[in-house]
Structures are given as C-alpha cells and as structure tokens.
Design a protein around this motif. Structure first.
Motif, PDB file in Angstrom:
ATOM      1  N   ALA A   1       0.693  -1.241   0.098  1.00 23.03           N
ATOM      2  CA  ALA A   1       0.249  -0.069   0.023  1.00 23.03           C
ATOM      3  C   ALA A   1       0.936   1.514  -0.152  1.00 23.03           C
ATOM      4  CB  ALA A   1      -0.987  -0.016   1.213  1.00 23.03           C
ATOM      5  N   VAL A   2       2.012   1.173   0.737  1.00 22.09           N
ATOM      6  CA  VAL A   2       2.973   2.507   0.884  1.00 22.09           C
ATOM      7  C   VAL A   2       3.373   2.560  -0.573  1.00 22.09           C
ATOM      8  CG1 VAL A   2       5.063   3.373   1.718  1.00 22.09           C
ATOM      9  CG2 VAL A   2       3.155   2.290   3.101  1.00 22.09           C
ATOM     10  N   GLU A   3       3.875   1.482  -1.132  1.00 23.78           N
ATOM     11  CA  GLU A   3       4.431   1.910  -2.512  1.00 23.78           C
ATOM     12  C   GLU A   3       3.618   2.172  -3.472  1.00 23.78           C
ATOM     13  OE1 GLU A   3       7.652  -1.661  -2.027  1.00 23.78           O
ATOM     14  OE2 GLU A   3       5.753  -2.279  -2.901  1.00 23.78           O
ATOM     15  N   ALA A   4       2.203   1.925  -3.586  1.00 21.72           N
ATOM     16  CA  ALA A   4       1.277   2.479  -4.431  1.00 21.72           C
ATOM     17  C   ALA A   4       0.898   3.729  -4.127  1.00 21.72           C
ATOM     18  CB  ALA A   4      -0.112   1.488  -4.298  1.00 21.72           C
ATOM     19  N   LEU A   5       0.886   4.111  -2.873  1.00 16.00           N
ATOM     20  CA  LEU A   5       0.578   5.741  -2.414  1.00 16.00           C
ATOM     21  C   LEU A   5       1.794   6.666  -2.914  1.00 16.00           C
ATOM     22  CD1 LEU A   5      -0.755   5.099   1.120  1.00 16.00           C
ATOM     23  CD2 LEU A   5      -2.016   6.041  -0.917  1.00 16.00           C
ATOM     24  N   ARG A   6       2.812   5.965  -3.107  1.00 21.15           N
ATOM     25  CA  ARG A   6       3.974   6.989  -3.423  1.00 21.15           C
ATOM     26  C   ARG A   6       4.124   7.032  -5.057  1.00 21.15           C
ATOM     27  NH1 ARG A   6       8.605   3.803   0.119  1.00 21.15           N
ATOM     28  NH2 ARG A   6       8.084   4.847   2.022  1.00 21.15           N
TER      29      ARG A   6
ATOM     30  N   ASP B   1      -3.851  -3.987 -12.665  1.00 23.85           N
ATOM     31  CA  ASP B   1      -2.780  -4.117 -13.552  1.00 23.85           C
ATOM     32  C   ASP B   1      -1.361  -3.336 -13.097  1.00 23.85           C
ATOM     33  OD1 ASP B   1      -4.525  -5.378 -14.941  1.00 23.85           O
ATOM     34  OD2 ASP B   1      -4.665  -3.984 -16.729  1.00 23.85           O
ATOM     35  N   TYR B   2      -1.551  -2.176 -12.422  1.00 26.85           N
ATOM     36  CA  TYR B   2      -0.601  -1.398 -11.982  1.00 26.85           C
ATOM     37  C   TYR B   2       0.111  -1.836 -10.749  1.00 26.85           C
ATOM     38  CZ  TYR B   2      -1.541   2.531 -15.617  1.00 26.85           C
ATOM     39  OH  TYR B   2      -1.682   3.055 -16.694  1.00 26.85           O
ATOM     40  N   PHE B   3      -0.819  -2.285  -9.904  1.00 25.00           N
ATOM     41  CA  PHE B   3      -0.285  -2.374  -8.531  1.00 25.00           C
ATOM     42  C   PHE B   3      -0.260  -4.038  -7.986  1.00 25.00           C
ATOM     43  CE2 PHE B   3      -2.035   1.939  -8.468  1.00 25.00           C
ATOM     44  CZ  PHE B   3      -0.819   2.603  -8.528  1.00 25.00           C
ATOM     45  N   GLY B   4      -0.838  -4.850  -8.723  1.00 26.66           N
ATOM     46  CA  GLY B   4      -0.934  -6.067  -8.428  1.00 26.66           C
ATOM     47  C   GLY B   4      -1.964  -6.658  -7.567  1.00 26.66           C
ATOM     48  N   ARG B   5      -2.331  -7.763  -7.267  1.00 27.18           N
ATOM     49  CA  ARG B   5      -3.443  -8.079  -6.238  1.00 27.18           C
ATOM     50  C   ARG B   5      -3.057  -8.503  -4.855  1.00 27.18           C
ATOM     51  NH1 ARG B   5      -4.490 -14.044  -6.403  1.00 27.18           N
ATOM     52  NH2 ARG B   5      -2.846 -15.318  -7.486  1.00 27.18           N
TER      53      ARG B   5
ATOM     54  N   GLY C   1      -6.678  -4.961  -1.498  1.00 26.05           N
ATOM     55  CA  GLY C   1      -7.760  -4.502  -0.939  1.00 26.05           C
ATOM     56  C   GLY C   1      -7.549  -3.278  -0.173  1.00 26.05           C
ATOM     57  N   VAL C   2      -6.120  -2.973   0.600  1.00 25.89           N
ATOM     58  CA  VAL C   2      -6.074  -2.174   1.121  1.00 25.89           C
ATOM     59  C   VAL C   2      -5.734  -0.952   0.331  1.00 25.89           C
ATOM     60  CG1 VAL C   2      -4.260  -0.782   2.665  1.00 25.89           C
ATOM     61  CG2 VAL C   2      -4.789  -3.446   2.958  1.00 25.89           C
ATOM     62  N   ILE C   3      -5.297  -1.174  -0.962  1.00 21.98           N
ATOM     63  CA  ILE C   3      -4.712   0.030  -1.850  1.00 21.98           C
ATOM     64  C   ILE C   3      -6.000   0.416  -2.306  1.00 21.98           C
ATOM     65  CG2 ILE C   3      -3.834   0.133  -4.237  1.00 21.98           C
ATOM     66  CD1 ILE C   3      -1.849  -1.636  -3.565  1.00 21.98           C
ATOM     67  N   MET C   4      -7.165  -0.647  -2.718  1.00 15.38           N
ATOM     68  CA  MET C   4      -8.319   0.083  -3.070  1.00 15.38           C
ATOM     69  C   MET C   4      -9.081   0.812  -2.083  1.00 15.38           C
ATOM     70  SD  MET C   4      -9.662   0.299  -6.143  1.00 15.38           S
ATOM     71  CE  MET C   4     -11.287   0.892  -6.516  1.00 15.38           C
ATOM     72  N   GLY C   5      -8.995   0.446  -0.999  1.00 16.09           N
ATOM     73  CA  GLY C   5      -9.450   1.444   0.368  1.00 16.09           C
ATOM     74  C   GLY C   5      -9.100   2.518   0.539  1.00 16.09           C
ATOM     75  N   PHE C   6      -7.759   2.690   0.198  1.00 21.86           N
ATOM     76  CA  PHE C   6      -7.329   4.213   0.168  1.00 21.86           C
ATOM     77  C   PHE C   6      -7.791   4.986  -1.060  1.00 21.86           C
ATOM     78  CE2 PHE C   6      -3.988   2.499   3.240  1.00 21.86           C
ATOM     79  CZ  PHE C   6      -3.980   3.583   4.198  1.00 21.86           C
ATOM     80  N   ALA C   7      -7.840   4.248  -2.151  1.00 22.02           N
ATOM     81  CA  ALA C   7      -8.325   5.040  -3.257  1.00 22.02           C
ATOM     82  C   ALA C   7      -9.682   5.373  -3.042  1.00 22.02           C
ATOM     83  CB  ALA C   7      -7.992   4.021  -4.504  1.00 22.02           C
ATOM     84  N   ASN C   8     -10.468   4.553  -2.375  1.00 23.89           N
ATOM     85  CA  ASN C   8     -12.152   5.083  -2.225  1.00 23.89           C
ATOM     86  C   ASN C   8     -12.002   6.137  -1.373  1.00 23.89           C
ATOM     87  OD1 ASN C   8     -13.105   2.793  -3.711  1.00 23.89           O
ATOM     88  ND2 ASN C   8     -13.968   1.848  -1.833  1.00 23.89           N
ATOM     89  N   ILE C   9     -11.099   6.689  -0.469  1.00 23.24           N
ATOM     90  CA  ILE C   9     -11.237   7.734   0.046  1.00 23.24           C
ATOM     91  C   ILE C   9     -11.214   9.021  -0.765  1.00 23.24           C
ATOM     92  CG2 ILE C   9     -10.160   9.478   1.919  1.00 23.24           C
ATOM     93  CD1 ILE C   9      -8.882   6.916   3.243  1.00 23.24           C
TER      94      ILE C   9
ATOM     95  N   PRO D   1       1.562   3.800 -16.589  1.00 25.29           N
ATOM     96  CA  PRO D   1       2.083   2.764 -15.610  1.00 25.29           C
ATOM     97  C   PRO D   1       3.146   3.188 -14.621  1.00 25.29           C
ATOM     98  CG  PRO D   1       1.549   1.774 -17.659  1.00 25.29           C
ATOM     99  CD  PRO D   1       1.833   3.374 -17.949  1.00 25.29           C
ATOM    100  N   PRO D   2       3.226   2.829 -13.370  1.00 22.15           N
ATOM    101  CA  PRO D   2       4.313   3.039 -12.350  1.00 22.15           C
ATOM    102  C   PRO D   2       5.365   2.252 -12.692  1.00 22.15           C
ATOM    103  CG  PRO D   2       2.650   1.864 -11.165  1.00 22.15           C
ATOM    104  CD  PRO D   2       1.892   1.991 -12.606  1.00 22.15           C
ATOM    105  N   ARG D   3       6.521   2.812 -12.190  1.00 24.33           N
ATOM    106  CA  ARG D   3       7.858   1.860 -12.182  1.00 24.33           C
ATOM    107  C   ARG D   3       7.726   0.821 -11.142  1.00 24.33           C
ATOM    108  NH1 ARG D   3      12.662   6.144 -12.528  1.00 24.33           N
ATOM    109  NH2 ARG D   3      11.359   7.527 -11.728  1.00 24.33           N
ATOM    110  N   SER D   4       8.474  -0.221 -11.501  1.00 21.84           N
ATOM    111  CA  SER D   4       8.583  -1.457 -10.579  1.00 21.84           C
ATOM    112  C   SER D   4       9.265  -0.926  -9.109  1.00 21.84           C
ATOM    113  CB  SER D   4       9.310  -2.574 -11.065  1.00 21.84           C
ATOM    114  OG  SER D   4       9.494  -3.385 -10.035  1.00 21.84           O
TER     115      SER D   4
END
Length: 447
Positions: A244-249, A367-371, A375-383, A429-432
């Motif tokens: 989640a932290v990597e996605a938020l960055r 696709d961008y952040f994996g599976r 859940g946590v990544i999408m939860g932050f996105a929902n905010i 798309p984000p970098r690895s």
C-alpha cells in the motif's frame, strides 16, 4: 482412487501418467464464475432498492416533508462519507478475513437500514437510516466484491468485473418496478419490503464468495500456472505486487483516483438529481422519468459488456479518458435539452460511457499495483474517489436551491467531466518497486 475432480485417472483405457497433459477443467466448473454471478445478483439488489431508486424517493420525500434538495442530497453524501472513511479498514479486513464475513454483516445492515428508513418522520431519522444503509452497502458491495474478483481473475479480469457489476445496471432495469411500488404502495411499504428481501436473498448469495482461488485448490482464471506459462496472452499485471505504501508513492495512484473521483462526481449527481430534474423542469411523470433511467441503465449494461470484453486488450487509461469526454457531452446535452430526443441522447451516451469506463477502474489498478495488497490499496483509493460522489450531489442541490434551475449545475458538471479526462491521460504505469517479489501466497504484509 479418484483425482481432485472426482474422476478416475485416465479415460478410455489411457492412463494419465506424470508426463501426460493436464485435462482442462470446463469453464462452467470454475468457481470464479459462480462468484461473478453471486456478485451480480448482490449488485442488482443494491442498485434496484437503493441507488437507482434514490431519485424517486427524493421526489416523494420532498413532497411530503418539504425538505430541500440540498438536505436530501445530504443523505447520499452520508453514504459516500461512510464508504470513503471505511475504505482502508475494510480493505485490510478483506485482505485478511476474506469477503464472506464482511459481506454477511453488510447485507444484514443494508436490509435493516431500509427497514429503519421506512419508519422515519424527521430529517435526523432520514440521516440515521442512511448511515445504516450506507454502512451495509459499503461492507456488502463494491470493494468487497472487487477484491475477490481481482484474485480469481487475471487474464479475463475486466470481463469478470464487468459481468459482476452489470448487476448494478440490471438493478436500474428493475427500477421502474420499484417506482410502480412507490406510487402504488407508498414509499414506506416499498422501503420495508426492500429491506426484508435484501436480507432474505443476500445471505445465500454471500455464502458463494471466496477470497482466493487457492482456498479451493484452484488458480486464477481456472488455469494451472504451468499451462498459463504456455499461453500467448501475457499476464496484464506482469506479476508485480506493490504494498500500500509503495502504491501511495506512485503518481499513477493519485491520478487514477482523481479521474475516478471526477467520474463519480458526475454519476452521483445524476443518480440523485435526474428524476427530480425530469419531473420538475421537463414536466415528465415519475414513470416517464423512470423509463429514461431504464434506457440509461440498459446502455450502461451494454457498455459494461463491451468494456469487459475488450478491457484487457485496449489501453485502459486512454479508453477512460474518452469516456470522460462522452460524459461531458452527455451532460451538456441534458442541460440544454428542449426535446425528448435530447434527453434520450443523453441517456444513451452517458449510460454507454459509464458502462465502458466502470470495469476499467478496478482492473487498471490491479494491472498497475498487483493483487496481493489490492484490498488496502483500493480502500485508500476509495477515500479520494468517494469525494466526487459526496461533492457532486451537494453542489448540484445547492445550485438548484440558489438559482431554481438545473441548467447551470449540469453545465458545470460537463466542464468538470471534460477536465477529468486529463487525469487518466497522465496516469502512465508506475515503475516497479525495485525489490524482491512478495511471497506467492498468504495475505500481504502490513504497509
């Protein structure tokens, strides 16, 4: 002795040795499709009994209690605040407990909230009922459905998401029946029986849900990894799993959230205000307005099917940007409507764009952040995405209360929709993450 599928090894006298090719399981036996079907049915219940019917309830409540459009739109805003605030915690629970427990609680709360809503006689009671409905719809709906779909499907992810959320569109097809009930029985009786049916039908549907295919000894898309490696179509996510932290960055996270939020701003404003606009400014009956909603949702379902079918073969962010332009054109047409054909054109364009774009929102993030931590990544996105659904109805309601017309409010929505296309265009798309991959199984680590 039998194999995992219950059949004796080998057929017609041909033993299945260690080097023999694996027999493909029929697609209909893949449990992922059962999850898709159950998800579609749950979405249909919520769409018919709450989301698509909210505009009709607004008309009746306004007539009975004299509440303003802004006050009534506040109920819809409560729903979005609850969904956004619950997102990270809900995503964390889903990644660790799976969807069934969370969704069972959600469906009971959703039905109980509708029953409570049938008894209200004050604005405070209206908000309290919507708080319960909203919490139930949040726990039993979008995110809780999306998380298992992302785990169960990879190569056909957009199609699975599209079919599941076509249930929401089908709820719009049922909306004229709800409108008939509202006119024939009254809004209290309709809300009460909607709540009872939601609980009675929701529990067995939720029982079908499973978090990951590995729980049942299956694989994403129902394809064994060894067989998947030989397929020509590559994995859209490329095997990369962000925390989640990597996605938020990643800038892509914020740009997709901004684009999604803008789209939901337009969609939510119309869910709340189209029926009042059609009945008050265009002079349509409640049934005629509901028929336009029916057309819109049929086109939404058509668009979702197309978006799901081609979603994993086209550039998702460019497609989403084009859909935002279509939303804007539809809103401008509705704002300036002077004839029925213009309203119908709005319904066709807006519904189709909504449908095509919808399944891409979850699929592009996976696709961008994996599976693994989805859940946590999408939860932050929902905010951030839910901010659009909060702001849209409130702004339109305030403008209508102030100026007495929907035209200016709808033109503003059109301009915001056009501007929102830019967020998707920039969301490359984000970098690895540039580290060793996460373990292959089990819940994702804490961010």
């Amino acid at each position: 002795m039998t194999d995992a599928g219950g059949a004796a090894p080998g057929t017609a006298g041909e033993p299945r040795g260690p080097g023999a090719p694996r027999r493909r399981r029929p697609a209909w036996r893949f449990h992922g499709w059962r999850i898709v079907g159950a998800s579609a049915a749950i979405e249909a219940l919520m769409g018919a009994f709450f989301f698509h019917s909210f505009g009709a309830y607004v008309v009746l409540l306004s007539a009975q209690f004299g509440w303003s459009k802004t006050a009534l739109a506040g109920g819809f805003a409560i729903a979005r605040v609850v969904e956004g605030a619950a997102g990270p915690g809900q995503g964390w629970l889903l990644d660790r407990l799976g969807p069934r427990t969370v969704m069972h609680v959600g469906m009971v709360l959703f039905g109980a909230g509708l029953i409570l809503f049938s008894q209200i006689d004050s604005l405070a009671g209206f908000y309290a009922a919507f708080l319960v409905i909203s919490l139930g719809a949040t726990l039993g709906g979008f995110l809780s459905i999306l998380v298992p779909l992302v785990h169960w499907f990879e190569r056909r992810r957009s199609l699975a998401i599209a079919i599941a959320f076509m249930g929401f569109a089908f709820g719009g097809v049922l909306q004229p029946a709800v409108a008939l009930a509202l006119e024939g029985w009254g809004w209290r009786e309709t809300a009460f029986f909607s709540g009872v049916l939601s609980i009675a039908l929701g529990a067995p549907l939720v029982h079908v849900m499973r978090h990951r295919p590995e729980e049942l000894g299956e694989h994403p898309d129902g394809i064994d990894p060894e067989e998947a490696a030989a397929l020509d179509v590559p994995s859209p996510a490329g095997g990369v799993d962000f925390t989640a932290v990597e996605a938020l960055r990643a800038p892509a996270f914020w740009l997709i959230s901004a684009g999604h939020g803008t789209a939901l701003l337009v969609v939510a404003a119309l869910l709340v205000h189209f029926v009042p606009y059609a009945t008050e400014e265009l002079g349509y009956s409640l049934q005629r307005a509901s028929q336009v909603v029916l057309l819109l949702t049929v086109l939404q379902a058509t668009g979702m099917l197309l978006g799901g079918a081609v979603g994993d073969r086209v550039n998702k962010r460019l497609t989403a940007a084009l859909c935002m332009i279509a939303h804007a054109a539809a809103l401008a047409t509705l704002a300036l409507a002077t004839a029925l054909w213009m309203v119908l054109a709005f319904a066709v364009v807006h519904g189709f764009a909504w449908g095509v774009r919808g399944p891409l929102m979850g699929s592009i993030r996976a696709d961008y952040f994996g599976r693994r931590a989805f859940g946590v990544i999408m939860g932050f996105a929902n905010i951030f995405a839910m901010l659009g659904m909060i702001i849209g109805p409130l702004v339109v309601g305030a403008l209508v209360d102030r100026f007495g017309s929907y035209q200016g409010a709808f033109l503003l929505l059109a301009a915001l929709g056009a501007a929102g296309s830019g967020f998707f265009l920039l969301a490359v798309p984000p970098r690895s993450p540039g580290r060793a991959e996460l373990p292959a199984a089990g819940p994702a680590p804490l961010p």
